[in-house]
Design a protein around this motif. Structure first.
Motif, short mmCIF file in Angstrom:
data_model
loop_
_atom_site.label_atom_id
_atom_site.label_comp_id
_atom_site.label_asym_id
_atom_site.label_seq_id
_atom_site.Cartn_x
_atom_site.Cartn_y
_atom_site.Cartn_z
N ASP A 42 -0.52 5.64 -3.84
CA ASP A 42 -0.58 4.48 -4.73
C ASP A 42 0.57 4.60 -5.72
O ASP A 42 0.58 5.48 -6.57
CB ASP A 42 -1.92 4.45 -5.47
N LYS A 50 -1.73 -1.36 -3.26
CA LYS A 50 -2.20 -0.74 -2.03
C LYS A 50 -3.57 -1.32 -1.71
O LYS A 50 -4.49 -1.22 -2.52
CB LYS A 50 -2.28 0.78 -2.18
N SER A 52 -5.52 -0.71 1.14
CA SER A 52 -6.42 0.08 1.98
C SER A 52 -6.82 1.38 1.31
O SER A 52 -6.04 1.99 0.57
CB SER A 52 -5.75 0.43 3.31
N HIS A 53 -8.02 1.82 1.63
CA HIS A 53 -8.46 3.17 1.27
C HIS A 53 -8.17 4.07 2.47
O HIS A 53 -8.32 3.65 3.62
CB HIS A 53 -9.94 3.17 0.94
N ASP A 54 -7.79 5.31 2.20
CA ASP A 54 -7.43 6.22 3.29
C ASP A 54 -8.56 6.40 4.29
O ASP A 54 -8.33 6.54 5.50
CB ASP A 54 -7.02 7.58 2.73
N GLU A 56 -10.79 4.12 5.16
CA GLU A 56 -10.86 2.95 6.04
C GLU A 56 -9.75 2.99 7.08
O GLU A 56 -9.95 2.59 8.22
CB GLU A 56 -10.80 1.65 5.23
#
Length: 405
Positions: A42, A50, A52-54, A56
């Motif tokens: 980020d 950003k 997306s979450h890692d 996901e």
């Protein structure tokens, strides 16, 4: 003008650097710009998000491998992106690499179509018109209809199922009736491929990638690198890629040429090696990938020649960066690079013909190759591949896309 860019990364990698350059230029000249990206750290910059979450991303990649479908997962990131676009209300959306396990790109395209938002889509690879792959290599099924994909083990890898036929038809149906879209292939080579696909009737304009020739990629003093690596009196061949030892980037070819060059005062510097290599030839120096662009420019400046062994490149930013630092190119003819570094700035042989490439390298070492000098390479790169030129080309394309109905 309000411009939103979408890419898998930001500020790093070839596409991420391009996105950042466009974003910075838009802000500098008074436009409203936002960037939405999926993977990497980020950055914490204003107007850069950003989505997306890692976790996901990890789930998306796993589901893609299990089901064979790509670009249909990441519901939370996709919802966040679409909500952000609703809030921003862009005049133009600029798409880059929208694969990479971070967004449902079918939903994204449907959203853009429904809202009739002008779209500029830079083609950094071939994913837009193939059933699944980013680089078709020798396969030409994409010209008619993808099926029985020969590259299921390559990115985006599928462990069990071949969905290439289904995904090809879905992309074709999705994009065929999309009117307010302009494709921007990064090379004439890729534009020619586009005109042979189901997108052949779409508006398309070639925009060559740009690099920072003013502040980063220019000839540097390298005396300390010569001392550090004990390179006095050596002819230096440099190869660079974030994943240099991958099959597509062809690091194994560099090692083969190095073995053929033993006994000559030639050193091969390989940047982008994360693997532990055994039986490394003594004339090879391996270094890990780097995000430090100034360090990279110093290694480009150190080299006598840039050695490109990729199987396929739609453009090759590394070739442009090398030329801007005064270093000419030799390599395999793998698509766009021969366009980036035409003679006398670069010389290429057919892919896989390692004997010819090794011979070309020796000709360069002996001074028998009529290749451009440092100053000529720099002048050519600055006039052809500056960020300023690229950004102005895109600004013109944004204006045209807004007029195109």
């Amino acid at each position: 003008m309000k411009v939103a860019q979408v890419d898998v990364v930001y500020g790093a990698g070839s596409t991420g650097k391009i996105v950042k350059a466009i974003h910075d230029h838009l802000l500098d000249v008074g436009h409203d710009s936002k960037v939405f990206y999926g993977r990497g750290p980020d950055e914490g910059e204003p107007n850069v998000s950003k989505i997306s979450h890692d976790l996901e991303v990890f789930v998306d990649a796993g589901l893609s491998r299990l089901t064979g479908y790509t670009g249909v997962f990441s519901p939370m990131a996709t919802n966040k992106l679409l909500a952000s676009l609703d809030a921003f209300q862009p005049d133009v959306v600029h798409l880059h690499e929208i694969h990479g396990y971070f967004v449902n790109y079918f939903r994204l395209i449907e959203y853009l179509k429904k809202r009739n938002i002008p779209v500029v889509w830079t083609l950094h690879c071939e994913m837009a018109y193939t059933g699944r792959c980013g680089y078709a290599f020798g396969c030409d099924q994409w010209k008619t209809a993808c099926q029985k994909c020969p590259q299921l083990n390559d990115y985006p890898r599928s462990l069990l199922f071949d969905r290439s036929a289904v995904q090809f038809e879905r992309k074709k149906n999705l994009l065929s009736d999309m009117d307010r879209i302009t494709f921007a292939p990064v090379s004439n080579w890729l534009h020619d491929r586009l005109t042979q696909s189901f997108l052949k009737n779409k508006q398309a304009t070639v925009v060559h990638n740009g690099i920072n020739t003013a502040e980063i990629f220019y000839p540097r003093d390298t005396a300390d690198l010569v001392r550090r690596h004990q390179l006095e009196g050596r002819y230096i061949a440099l190869s660079v890629a974030p994943d240099l030892m991958s099959e597509r980037k062809g690091g194994s070819w560099v090692l083969e040429i190095a073995k053929r060059s033993l006994g000559k005062p030639i050193t091969f510097v390989m940047i982008g090696v994360v693997e532990k290599l055994t039986d490394l030839p003594p004339n090879v120096i391996v270094l890990p990938p780097t995000r430090d662009q100034n360090e990279l420019a110093r290694y480009y400046s150190l080299a006598d020649v840039f050695l490109l062994t990729s199987q396929s490149e739609t453009f090759s930013l590394t070739c442009a960066e090398s030329l801007a630092c005064g270093t000419p190119v030799i390599g395999f003819d793998s698509g766009g690079p021969a366009e980036v570094a035409p003679r006398p700035y670069g010389y290429f042989v057919p892919f896989g013909q390692v004997e010819k490439l090794a011979s070309l390298l020796l000709d360069g070492y002996r001074g028998e190759l009529p290749i451009a000098g440092d100053d000529e390479c720099v002048k050519y790169a600055r006039s052809s591949f500056s960020n300023e030129r690229m950004c102005e080309d895109y600004l013109n394309l944004y204006e045209e896309s807004r007029r195109h109905v």
